[in-house]
Design a protein around this motif. Structure first.
Motif, short mmCIF file in Angstrom:
data_model
loop_
_atom_site.label_atom_id
_atom_site.label_comp_id
_atom_site.label_asym_id
_atom_site.label_seq_id
_atom_site.Cartn_x
_atom_site.Cartn_y
_atom_site.Cartn_z
N ILE A 16 1.39 6.87 7.27
CA ILE A 16 1.91 8.09 7.90
C ILE A 16 3.34 7.91 8.40
O ILE A 16 4.23 8.69 8.03
N PRO A 17 3.63 6.91 9.26
CA PRO A 17 5.03 6.77 9.70
C PRO A 17 5.99 6.46 8.56
O PRO A 17 7.14 6.93 8.56
N ASN A 18 5.53 5.69 7.57
CA ASN A 18 6.42 5.37 6.45
C ASN A 18 6.73 6.59 5.60
O ASN A 18 7.85 6.77 5.13
N VAL B 17 0.84 -1.20 0.00
CA VAL B 17 0.00 0.00 0.00
C VAL B 17 0.88 1.25 0.00
O VAL B 17 0.62 2.22 -0.73
N PHE B 18 1.93 1.25 0.82
CA PHE B 18 2.82 2.41 0.86
C PHE B 18 3.53 2.61 -0.48
O PHE B 18 3.70 3.74 -0.95
N HIS B 19 3.93 1.51 -1.09
CA HIS B 19 4.63 1.62 -2.38
C HIS B 19 3.78 2.34 -3.41
O HIS B 19 4.28 3.17 -4.19
N ASP B 20 2.47 2.04 -3.41
CA ASP B 20 1.58 2.64 -4.41
C ASP B 20 1.12 4.04 -4.02
O ASP B 20 1.04 4.93 -4.87
N LEU B 21 0.79 4.22 -2.77
CA LEU B 21 0.17 5.48 -2.34
C LEU B 21 1.16 6.42 -1.64
O LEU B 21 1.23 7.60 -1.96
N GLY B 22 1.91 5.88 -0.68
CA GLY B 22 2.83 6.72 0.10
C GLY B 22 3.91 7.34 -0.76
O GLY B 22 4.21 8.54 -0.64
N ARG B 23 4.47 6.55 -1.65
CA ARG B 23 5.53 7.09 -2.50
C ARG B 23 4.97 8.12 -3.47
O ARG B 23 5.66 9.07 -3.85
N GLY B 24 3.71 7.95 -3.89
CA GLY B 24 3.09 8.97 -4.74
C GLY B 24 2.95 10.29 -4.02
O GLY B 24 3.15 11.36 -4.61
N VAL C 191 -6.07 27.24 11.07
CA VAL C 191 -6.44 27.05 12.48
C VAL C 191 -5.63 28.02 13.31
O VAL C 191 -4.39 27.96 13.34
N ASP C 192 -6.31 28.90 13.98
CA ASP C 192 -5.67 29.94 14.79
C ASP C 192 -5.09 29.32 16.06
O ASP C 192 -5.80 28.72 16.87
N GLY C 193 -3.74 29.46 16.26
CA GLY C 193 -3.10 28.98 17.47
C GLY C 193 -2.62 27.55 17.42
O GLY C 193 -2.17 27.01 18.45
N LEU C 194 -2.68 26.91 16.26
CA LEU C 194 -2.25 25.51 16.17
C LEU C 194 -0.72 25.45 16.14
O LEU C 194 -0.08 26.16 15.39
N LYS C 195 -0.15 24.57 16.98
CA LYS C 195 1.30 24.42 17.02
C LYS C 195 1.80 23.65 15.81
O LYS C 195 1.23 22.63 15.43
N SER C 196 2.89 24.17 15.23
CA SER C 196 3.57 23.48 14.14
C SER C 196 5.02 23.35 14.56
O SER C 196 5.74 24.35 14.67
N VAL C 197 5.48 22.14 14.84
CA VAL C 197 6.79 21.93 15.46
C VAL C 197 7.82 21.54 14.40
O VAL C 197 7.62 20.58 13.65
N PRO C 198 8.94 22.27 14.31
CA PRO C 198 10.01 21.90 13.38
C PRO C 198 10.65 20.57 13.81
O PRO C 198 10.82 20.31 15.00
N CYS C 199 10.99 19.75 12.84
CA CYS C 199 11.57 18.44 13.13
C CYS C 199 12.83 18.23 12.32
O CYS C 199 12.90 18.57 11.14
N GLU C 200 13.85 17.64 12.97
CA GLU C 200 15.13 17.40 12.32
C GLU C 200 15.25 15.99 11.77
O GLU C 200 16.06 15.74 10.88
N ASN C 201 14.48 15.05 12.32
CA ASN C 201 14.60 13.66 11.89
C ASN C 201 13.30 12.92 12.18
O ASN C 201 12.40 13.44 12.84
N TYR C 202 13.24 11.68 11.69
CA TYR C 202 12.03 10.90 11.85
C TYR C 202 11.77 10.56 13.32
O TYR C 202 10.62 10.48 13.76
N ALA C 203 12.83 10.37 14.10
CA ALA C 203 12.66 10.02 15.52
C ALA C 203 11.85 11.10 16.24
O ALA C 203 11.04 10.80 17.13
N GLN C 204 12.08 12.36 15.89
CA GLN C 204 11.32 13.45 16.52
C GLN C 204 9.84 13.37 16.13
O GLN C 204 8.97 13.56 16.97
N ILE C 205 9.57 13.12 14.86
CA ILE C 205 8.17 12.99 14.44
C ILE C 205 7.51 11.80 15.13
O ILE C 205 6.36 11.86 15.58
#
Length: 1007
Positions: A118-120, A74-81, A177-191
């Protein structure tokens, strides 16, 4: 695969889905197997069978020929797209739609070792960044929100905004969305850590608000920005990954038959999403569409770019293959078929650095921290960094992912889990199970709402000091405080109880936890089997609720009745909801008690066949003793509204509402108490039936006893005696049947014993009559006298009616009245009655004589019946005449034979010529008399038909003053017509009687 909860897997459910290619999906109607419908999509994935677990717990195909599609496929077809679109600078959106339990969240997030899209996507995004050229810089930010009941919750913020975050609109940004946090990430482990913490907040919020995650939408947004320093160019992509609420909530199951509004705003958002998709699909096919209703819900506002806008959008339609889910699955497939018609207008989002700087300055005028799904970054996200091929030190200037949570690091938490006994939360959503962990330190620790407790719990029915856990000498015990609710392995406890490894604990109304014991107690158990359904089934079994108790009869093949299993599933799933509703009512001081019942559990139809069963909720006001019966659909709607009211109470707002708006209140109503079956077989033999019959309630228990009499009688109402008994019911065929149904007395009514101020009514429906006969209300008597009798008449008993009497029962329903409720209508104005005032039954043949669409008066209907009766008696007379003719021929032959054998012999007393002449001429004379009688009868019948035709053709005058004379004139004509018919019939009968008498008188002479 089929779901775990007994229904799909154990009931012999059949798979109604087939996929003969990678693009087609065929669904078969289980009620009509010949009816199949095939849908074509871009991709179709099979996951029902043909899989196994590898050593790491990942589902893989059993063999190369298997159609099974793994998460990797599923990821190969959809996630990579999605990733390809993001790298090109397009916005990308992935929506997962379908009923709860069909695999939406599994596809999006995954479970255990089977990672979802999502994680992939996040992991491969950072892997690709590491491999890119070093003269570019990349910026990735992550946000996670939940939409429940039209309110937005930031899942990366522990602070709950009252009323939720607001959706704003900007000329350039669109909806955000007013006030929604958007957190910068350096790597996948943080996400990964952010998703874990967001899931924890979602789980806690679900517990606190008593809201199932299956009723909420989860939206993850990844902002991906590429900066090409050598070209003074940036590419910006917004990736939206949306796990929608269960689509079964979209049905009218929430508000069906309810006086209050639809309780679930989830329904509103999914309905509006469907409306938007339908409107866009129509527009794509060339139809004229005036308005796209994006603004009708929070969800559709935020998804506007993804639907018909600037985004490459993919929809996953998750379906169940089970036959019991046929309607939901077909609905989902049709939904996806409409969605595939939509045409988006995706463009590459590029800009120069100078232009982007100006745009950032403009956006900085907005409140700090704003972010949206329109593909724009907030001021908080705009850090600069040195040109590099990977994310570097510049990103650390922003808030570090997971640094402010105040929780142990992942390795530290894993070490504690291996060392100490602890509690794992168990949630209805498998994604949220095991997210919360409560460690039981050595000594004693309290658990409850109070912040001072070592184990801080939230949820319905959780007290400030709810229970104490003691870890002493290698043993853990739990002790409830005061009257706090604690259930261990399905059984409520009130004293100190020792816990064993893998014990199931429920605190309060429905906060479920799995106890993990000391390391020496643990083995290699599969903890996934102790899911939410396991807890509820165990709880139901402890309370004595099982499939067997609910009456799921086997079909003889060892499998229980699927319909009954469906009821059992509903019962088990509603148990925690009813417990929660009771707890909310208790805290809001509503004084109600709700309990689950099964409608028609012990009921059957008039032939003794079981009726369809369904779960309902009995609601009792413990102060006034008022009772309501709510359907499953109505209860679910009310619970949504109760949750809204309860949340206001928790937020410290005014929770008082007007009575008519109170979800805990309804106007009093008539309540069905039970049914009694009076079998009518004795009536088919003209035998009187008098007995006492039990009213059985929905649980199969005796509610009351009714004394009933069913008496065959004469048209005048005189009871038939033994001489009127028939040996064979066919003797009554074509004849007039009169009988009386008398309800004499009701004995020992529990409804009246519980509250002496109540009343009752009884009602029944006879054979083919559409109206129900209700007795008059009787109040404040435990053993009320009814003494009501109705006489029924079948003017021409048909074979169908006689069959009905021999095989069916008269069902009498007992209804409970409450003070202030509307009584059941006793009037019967639309019935056809005889001239004696008796109710006519078995009128099917009469209706075939009527002109289509005609609604004659009772008197005209009776005249038709008389005509029919006369025609049948005429036929009988013809048969008699035929028999007489045959008899004449026989007599002639006998006389001729006697004459030939005695020829030449002298008869002792030869008949005189005159007597012989009379013997031969008498048959001819009888025939003439009979023909004359028939002629007169037919003449009178033709006159009657003419009169009747004129009566039917005449219409009442429009002037009111002329109406009364018209009615009087018609009444007189009807009376004259009736008299004429009676006279004709009487004359014919007399004539025939004289003819037959004369004929029989001649028979001895013939011999």
């Amino acid at each position: 695969p089929f779901s775990k909860l007994g229904l799909e897997k154990n009931s012999g459910s059949k798979c109604v889905i087939s996929m003969h290619s990678r693009t087609t999906t065929t669904i078969q109607d289980p009620k009509n197997p010949e009816h199949r419908k095939t849908f074509t999509f871009d991709l179709a994935y099979w996951s029902h069978d043909g899989f196994q677990k590898d050593k790491d717990g990942v589902f893989i195909s059993t063999d190369p020929s298997s159609k099974f599609a793994s998460q990797k496929d599923v990821f190969h077809d959809l996630g990579r797209g999605i990733l390809d679109s993001a790298w090109q600078g397009y916005n990308a959106t992935l929506l997962a739609y379908g009923q709860t339990g069909s695999g939406k969240s599994y596809s999006m997030v995954g479970l255990g070792a089977n990672k979802g899209i999502i994680p992939n996507v996040c992991e491969e995004l950072f892997q690709a960044i590491e491999e890119r050229e070093r003269n570019q810089e990349y910026q990735v930010t992550f946000s996670m929100l939940e939409i429940y009941n039209e309110q937005i919750r930031d899942l990366l913020s522990r602070t709950k905004q009252p009323g939720g975050l607001k959706v704003r609109e900007d000329q350039h940004l669109g909806f955000y969305v007013d006030g929604l946090k958007s957190v910068p990430c350096e790597n996948y482990a943080q996400i990964e850590r952010l998703m874990e913490q967001g899931t924890k907040i979602r789980t806690t919020a679900s517990t606190n608000m008593n809201a199932s995650s299956s009723r909420s939408h989860m939206v993850i947004t990844i902002q991906f920005r590429q900066v090409f320093l050598d070209r003074d160019l940036t590419k910006q992509s917004t990736i939206n990954l949306v796990d929608l609420a269960g689509s079964e909530r979209q049905k009218s199951s929430g508000s069906e038959g309810d006086r209050l509004r639809e309780g679930s705003q989830v329904n509103l958002s999914l309905t509006n999403l469907g409306n938007v998709i339908s409107a866009l699909a129509d527009a794509a096919t060339g139809k004229k569409v005036l308005h796209i209703p994006y603004r009708d819900s929070v969800l559709t506002k935020l998804l506007q770019p993804a639907l018909g806008g600037n985004s490459r959008t993919t929809l996953i339609a998750a379906i169940s293959p089970a036959d019991i889910c046929y309607e939901e699955t077909l609905s989902t497939l049709r939904y996806a078929e409409r969605a595939k018609k939509i045409r988006n207008r995706a463009v590459v989002n590029t800009s120069t650095l100078m232009r982007e700087s100006k745009a950032e300055n403009d956006r900085a005028l907005l409140a700090r921290g704003n972010s949206g799904m329109a593909g724009k970054l907030s001021q908080e996200q705009c850090w600069s960094r040195p040109a590099a091929g990977r994310l570097g030190v510049g990103w650390r200037e922003g808030p570090a992912a997971g640094s402010a949570w105040g929780l142990p690091s992942l390795p530290q938490e894993q070490w504690i889990m291996k060392t100490l006994p602890h509690l794992l939360n168990v949630n209805e959503d498998p994604q949220l199970t095991g997210v919360l962990k409560y460690f039981i330190q050595a000594g004693s620790c309290d658990a409850g709402r109070a912040a001072s407790n070592a184990i801080h719990l939230q949820g319905l029915g959780i007290s400030d000091k709810h229970a104490s856990f003691t870890n002493l000498d290698g043993k853990v015990t739990v002790t409830p405080h005061s009257k706090c609710k604690v259930v261990v392995n399905g059984v409520p406890i009130v004293t100190k109880t020792k816990l064993q490894h893998l014990d199931r604990i429920i605190l309060g109304s429905n906060s479920a936890y799995l106890y993990i014991g000391f390391p020496p107690e643990r083995g290699s158990e599969d903890l996934t089997r102790f899911d939410y359904d396991f807890f509820q089934l165990e709880r139901a079994a402890a309370e004595g609720v099982s499939v067997d108790k609910l009456g799921a009869a086997s079909h003889g093949d060892g499998k229980a009745d699927p319909g009954m299993l469906a009821v059992f599933q509903d019962y088990v799933r509603l148990m925690p909801l009813v417990a929660e509703a009771n707890q909310m009512g208790e805290e809001l001081k509503k004084g109600l008690r709700m309990e689950l019942k099964v409608k028609n559990l012990a009921a059957s139809d008039s032939r003794g066949h079981e009726l369809q069963k369904e779960v309902m909720v009995k609601v009792t006001n413990q102060r006034t003793r008022e009772v309501w019966i709510w359907s499953k659909a109505k209860f679910i709607n009310r619970k949504f509204l109760m949750e809204e009211l309860y949340q206001r109470f928790l937020d410290g707002e005014d929770s008082h509402v007007a009575q008519e708006d109170d979800p805990f209140w309804d106007p009093v109503e008539v309540v069905h108490l039970g049914s009694a079956h009076i079998w009518l077989q004795s009536l088919a033999y003209s035998i009187k039936l008098e007995e006492q019959v039990e009213f059985m309630n929905c649980e199969g228990e005796e509610e009351a006893v009714v004394h009933v009499c069913v008496t065959p009688c004469s048209p005048a109402g005189r009871a038939c005696g033994e001489e009127d008994v028939v040996i064979d019911p066919s003797e009554l065929l074509g004849k007039r049947m009169d009988f009386q149904v008398g309800l004499v007395r009701c004995l020992g009514v529990k409804w009246l014993k519980e509250d002496a101020e109540r009343g009752i009514q009884m009602g029944y429906r006879m054979y083919d009559l559409s109206s129900t006969f209700y007795t008059k209300p009787v109040w404040k008597m435990v053993n009320p006298q009814i003494e009501e009798t109705v006489q029924f008449t079948a003017l021409n008993a048909s074979q169908e009616f006689l069959n009905y009497l021999q095989t069916n029962a008269l069902i009498v329903d007992l209804w409970g009245l409450q003070e202030g409720c509307a009584q059941l209508d006793c009037s019967q104005s639309d019935l056809m009655v005889t001239s004696e005032g008796h109710v006519m039954v078995d009128t099917k043949k009469m209706s075939t004589l009527m002109d289509p669409g005609q609604t004659p008066s009772n008197q005209i209907s009776e005249l038709y019946m008389k005509l029919l009766k006369l025609e049948q008696e005429t036929e009988l007379l013809r048969d008699t005449n035929r028999a007489l003719r045959e008899e004449n021929v026989f007599l002639k032959q006998s006389l001729e034979k006697v004459g030939s054998t005695q020829q030449g012999e002298r008869l002792p007393h030869p008949p005189a010529a005159r007597e012989m002449n009379q013997m031969y001429t008498r048959p001819a004379s009888s025939d003439r008399e009979f023909a004359k009688a028939l002629k007169l009868f037919y003449h009178s019948m033709n006159q009657a038909r003419g009169q009747l035709l004129r009566l039917r053709q005449e219409k009442p005058p429009e002037e009111d003053e002329m109406l009364r004379p018209f009615v009087q004139q018609q009444a007189q004509r009807l009376k004259d017509l009736g008299d004429a018919l009676e006279s004709s019939l009487r004359r014919l009968k007399n004539d025939v009687a004289v003819i037959v008498k004369k004929k029989r008188a001649s028979l001895p002479h013939a011999e």
